[in-house]
Write a protein that holds these residues in place. Structure first.
Motif, PDB file in Angstrom:
ATOM      1  N   ASN A  13       0.948  -1.246  -0.063  1.00 45.69           N
ATOM      2  CA  ASN A  13      -0.048   0.153   0.118  1.00 45.69           C
ATOM      3  C   ASN A  13       0.818   1.284  -0.034  1.00 45.69           C
ATOM      4  OD1 ASN A  13      -2.387  -1.572   0.110  1.00 45.69           O
ATOM      5  ND2 ASN A  13      -2.631  -1.158   2.018  1.00 45.69           N
ATOM      6  N   PHE A  14       1.926   1.411   0.815  1.00 49.49           N
ATOM      7  CA  PHE A  14       2.717   2.409   0.753  1.00 49.49           C
ATOM      8  C   PHE A  14       3.503   2.511  -0.187  1.00 49.49           C
ATOM      9  CE2 PHE A  14       6.931   4.038   1.801  1.00 49.49           C
ATOM     10  CZ  PHE A  14       6.816   5.440   1.915  1.00 49.49           C
ATOM     11  N   VAL A  15       4.153   1.704  -0.915  1.00 49.23           N
ATOM     12  CA  VAL A  15       4.855   1.539  -2.292  1.00 49.23           C
ATOM     13  C   VAL A  15       3.804   2.439  -3.279  1.00 49.23           C
ATOM     14  CG1 VAL A  15       6.281   0.321  -3.824  1.00 49.23           C
ATOM     15  CG2 VAL A  15       6.532   0.216  -1.530  1.00 49.23           C
ATOM     16  N   ALA A  16       2.833   1.700  -3.537  1.00 42.25           N
ATOM     17  CA  ALA A  16       1.644   2.074  -4.498  1.00 42.25           C
ATOM     18  C   ALA A  16       1.327   3.422  -4.358  1.00 42.25           C
ATOM     19  CB  ALA A  16       0.517   1.249  -4.309  1.00 42.25           C
ATOM     20  N   ALA A  17       1.073   3.940  -3.130  1.00 43.08           N
ATOM     21  CA  ALA A  17       1.034   5.235  -2.791  1.00 43.08           C
ATOM     22  C   ALA A  17       2.056   6.125  -3.095  1.00 43.08           C
ATOM     23  CB  ALA A  17       0.484   5.393  -1.310  1.00 43.08           C
ATOM     24  N   LEU A  18       3.280   5.663  -2.848  1.00 43.88           N
ATOM     25  CA  LEU A  18       4.484   6.483  -3.363  1.00 43.88           C
ATOM     26  C   LEU A  18       4.753   6.700  -4.758  1.00 43.88           C
ATOM     27  CD1 LEU A  18       7.090   7.874  -2.093  1.00 43.88           C
ATOM     28  CD2 LEU A  18       8.047   5.780  -2.010  1.00 43.88           C
ATOM     29  N   HIS A  19       4.291   5.553  -5.489  1.00 47.24           N
ATOM     30  CA  HIS A  19       4.374   5.734  -6.865  1.00 47.24           C
ATOM     31  C   HIS A  19       3.544   6.568  -7.527  1.00 47.24           C
ATOM     32  CE1 HIS A  19       6.774   1.809  -6.987  1.00 47.24           C
ATOM     33  NE2 HIS A  19       7.319   2.532  -8.010  1.00 47.24           N
ATOM     34  N   VAL A  20       2.199   6.789  -6.885  1.00 47.36           N
ATOM     35  CA  VAL A  20       1.398   7.605  -7.087  1.00 47.36           C
ATOM     36  C   VAL A  20       1.796   9.026  -7.181  1.00 47.36           C
ATOM     37  CG1 VAL A  20      -1.175   8.544  -6.914  1.00 47.36           C
ATOM     38  CG2 VAL A  20      -1.008   6.258  -7.264  1.00 47.36           C
ATOM     39  N   ALA A  21       2.251   9.215  -5.927  1.00 48.01           N
ATOM     40  CA  ALA A  21       2.809  10.739  -5.624  1.00 48.01           C
ATOM     41  C   ALA A  21       3.770  10.976  -6.526  1.00 48.01           C
ATOM     42  CB  ALA A  21       3.248  10.485  -4.124  1.00 48.01           C
ATOM     43  N   VAL A  23       4.433   9.751  -9.818  1.00 47.76           N
ATOM     44  CA  VAL A  23       4.137  10.144 -10.971  1.00 47.76           C
ATOM     45  C   VAL A  23       3.474  11.393 -11.311  1.00 47.76           C
ATOM     46  CG1 VAL A  23       2.314   9.389 -12.411  1.00 47.76           C
ATOM     47  CG2 VAL A  23       3.950   7.589 -11.621  1.00 47.76           C
ATOM     48  N   THR A  24       2.661  11.954 -10.116  1.00 49.00           N
ATOM     49  CA  THR A  24       2.001  13.059 -10.275  1.00 49.00           C
ATOM     50  C   THR A  24       2.898  14.294 -10.079  1.00 49.00           C
ATOM     51  OG1 THR A  24       0.057  11.918  -9.097  1.00 49.00           O
ATOM     52  CG2 THR A  24       0.167  14.388  -8.931  1.00 49.00           C
ATOM     53  N   LEU A  31       3.713   6.340 -16.362  1.00 51.28           N
ATOM     54  CA  LEU A  31       4.030   5.576 -15.246  1.00 51.28           C
ATOM     55  C   LEU A  31       2.691   4.755 -14.744  1.00 51.28           C
ATOM     56  CD1 LEU A  31       7.232   6.690 -13.912  1.00 51.28           C
ATOM     57  CD2 LEU A  31       6.703   4.501 -14.749  1.00 51.28           C
ATOM     58  N   PHE A  32       1.536   5.487 -14.856  1.00 52.02           N
ATOM     59  CA  PHE A  32       0.243   4.972 -14.272  1.00 52.02           C
ATOM     60  C   PHE A  32      -0.068   3.592 -14.637  1.00 52.02           C
ATOM     61  CE2 PHE A  32      -0.977   9.386 -12.417  1.00 52.02           C
ATOM     62  CZ  PHE A  32      -1.575   8.700 -11.232  1.00 52.02           C
ATOM     63  N   PRO A  33      -0.007   3.374 -16.142  1.00 51.71           N
ATOM     64  CA  PRO A  33      -0.471   1.869 -16.326  1.00 51.71           C
ATOM     65  C   PRO A  33       0.792   0.777 -15.832  1.00 51.71           C
ATOM     66  CG  PRO A  33      -0.029   3.193 -18.437  1.00 51.71           C
ATOM     67  CD  PRO A  33       0.227   4.206 -17.005  1.00 51.71           C
ATOM     68  N   THR A  34       1.585   1.246 -15.552  1.00 49.34           N
ATOM     69  CA  THR A  34       2.990   0.313 -15.414  1.00 49.34           C
ATOM     70  C   THR A  34       3.390   0.396 -13.775  1.00 49.34           C
ATOM     71  OG1 THR A  34       4.599   2.218 -15.809  1.00 49.34           O
ATOM     72  CG2 THR A  34       3.789   0.803 -17.609  1.00 49.34           C
TER      73      THR A  34
END
Length: 172
Positions: A13-21, A23-24, A31-34
Motif C-alpha cells: 500500500n505504501f509503495v503504491a501510494a508513493l508511486h502515485v505521488a 508520478v503526479t 507510469l500510471f499503467p505500469t
C-alpha cells in the motif's frame, strides 16, 4: 503468519501510494499503467493471500493471490525497460550495445509474451477442477516465468555492460 501477510500488504500500500505521488509530482503519466498498476495488483494479490490464510479451503482467494502476485510485477518490468532507454539516451548511446529504441523493441515484446503465457497458464490452472489440468496450467505459467527470468538476465547483463562502459568511459 497473519502478521507477515498484513505487513506485506501494508508495505505494498505504501509503495503504491508513493508511486502515485511520484508520478503526479514529476508528471510522468505513462507510469500510471505500469508502476501504479503493479502496486495495485500486488495489493490485490497479497490481500488474496491474507484472505487465503484465513479461509484456506476457499478457492477464490487462492486464485486471486496466485494470479495477481505473479502477473502484477510485469508492468513494472516494462517501465524499467523504458526508463533504461531514457537513461541511455541521457547519458550517451555510444556506451550501449542497443539503441534506446532497441531496448523498447527487444524487451517490451518479451515482457508482453511472458505476461500472456503466464496469464494463460494461471487461467488454465485456476479454472480446471482436474489435477492434470492444474498441473498443465502450472507448467505453462512456469514457462512464462522462466522466459521472463531469462529476459531479465539478458536485460541486466546489458544494463551492467552499459553502466561499466559509462563509468570507465569506454564506448562500444
Amino acid at each position: 503468519m497473519f502478521i507477515l501477510h498484513s505487513l506485506q500488504t501494508n508495505t505494498d500500500n505504501f509503495v503504491a501510494a508513493l508511486h502515485v505521488a511520484q508520478v503526479t509530482y514529476f508528471k510522468m503519466w505513462w507510469l500510471f499503467p505500469t508502476a501504479v498498476l503493479c502496486g495495485i495488483g500486488e495489493i490485490i494479490g497479497w490481500s488474496g493471500r491474507l484472505w487465503s490464510s484465513i479461509t484456506p479451503i476457499d478457492e477464490t482467494p487462492f486464485t486471486i493471490q496466485i494470479s495477481s502476485t505473479i502477473i502484477a510485477p510485469t508492468p513494472l518490468l516494462a517501465a524499467t525497460f523504458v526508463i533504461m532507454a531514457r537513461v541511455i539516451d541521457q547519458l550517451g548511446t555510444s556506451y550501449s550495445r542497443l539503441t534506446p529504441m532497441g531496448y523498447t523493441l527487444v524487451f517490451l515484446p518479451c515482457d508482453i509474451i511472458s505476461l500472456v503465457v503466464q496469464g494463460i497458464g494461471g487461467g488454465t490452472a485456476s479454472s480446471t477442477s482436474h489435477l492434470s489440468g492444474a498441473n498443465r496450467g502450472g507448467r505453462v505459467m512456469l514457462g512464462g516465468i522462466a522466459f521472463q527470468f531469462l529476459t531479465i538476465i539478458v536485460f541486466s547483463a546489458l544494463m551492467c555492460d552499459f553502466t561499466l562502459r559509462y563509468l570507465l568511459d569506454r564506448p562500444v
